[in-house]
Write a protein that holds these residues in place. Sequence first.
Motif, short mmCIF file in Angstrom:
data_model
loop_
_atom_site.label_atom_id
_atom_site.label_comp_id
_atom_site.label_asym_id
_atom_site.label_seq_id
_atom_site.Cartn_x
_atom_site.Cartn_y
_atom_site.Cartn_z
N GLU A 1 0.79 -1.07 0.18
CA GLU A 1 -0.05 -0.02 -0.13
C GLU A 1 1.02 1.40 -0.17
OE1 GLU A 1 -2.45 -1.00 3.59
OE2 GLU A 1 -4.04 -0.91 2.35
N THR B 1 -4.06 -4.39 -4.40
CA THR B 1 -3.69 -4.33 -2.91
C THR B 1 -5.22 -4.34 -2.44
OG1 THR B 1 -2.06 -2.62 -3.32
CG2 THR B 1 -3.34 -2.58 -1.26
N LYS C 1 -6.40 -7.51 0.34
CA LYS C 1 -6.94 -7.20 1.63
C LYS C 1 -8.39 -7.87 1.73
CE LYS C 1 -6.93 -2.82 2.52
NZ LYS C 1 -7.06 -1.39 2.42
#
Length: 174
Positions: free
Chosen positions: A92, A153, A157
Amino acid sequence: MYWLRERWYDILAFIDMGGPVLWAILLLLFVMWLMILERSWFYFITYPKLRNKIISEWDARDDTTTWYAKRIKEAKVSEASIELRSGLGFLEALVAISPLFGLFGTVYGMLQVFDIMAIAGTSNARAMAGGVSKATIPTMAGMVAALSGVFFTTYFKHKAVVESDKLEDRMQSH
C-alpha cells in the motif's frame, strides 16, 4: 529477438523523454510488482498448504470444545491472518508513493522549463516543449504505476479477510 531490442529502445526513449525521475518510478514499479507476485504466490501456492496443515492439526485434536481449545483455535486463525496480511502495508505504501514520484517529476520538468525561459526568453515555445514533456510524462507514469497496484492491494486485502473467515469456519468443534 529483434523486436525485443526495439521495445527496449522504445522504453529507453520514453524514459529519456520523461527525465531521470522515470528511472525511480520504474524501480518503484519493479519492486511493487515483485511484491504483487510474492503475495500471489503466497495466496495461491503457499497458503493452501498452511491452511490444510492447520485444519488437519485441529481435526486431529481430541479436545475442541473447551475454553483452552477455543484459545488455541483463535491463536491459529490469528497467526494465519497475520501471514495473509503480511506485506500488504508495504505494498500500500508503494502504491501511495507512486503518484508522489510522478509529482516530483513534474516539478523537475518545470524547473527545466523555467531554466529555458531564463536563458532563451519567454517566447521560445519550441525550447520549452522539452521541459513541459519532462513535466507531464512522469505524472502520467506515476499514476499508471499507482493504478496497477491499487487493484491488487484491494484484492489481497479482501482475500485476507475472506480466507481468515473461511479458516475459522472450517475449524469446527467435534
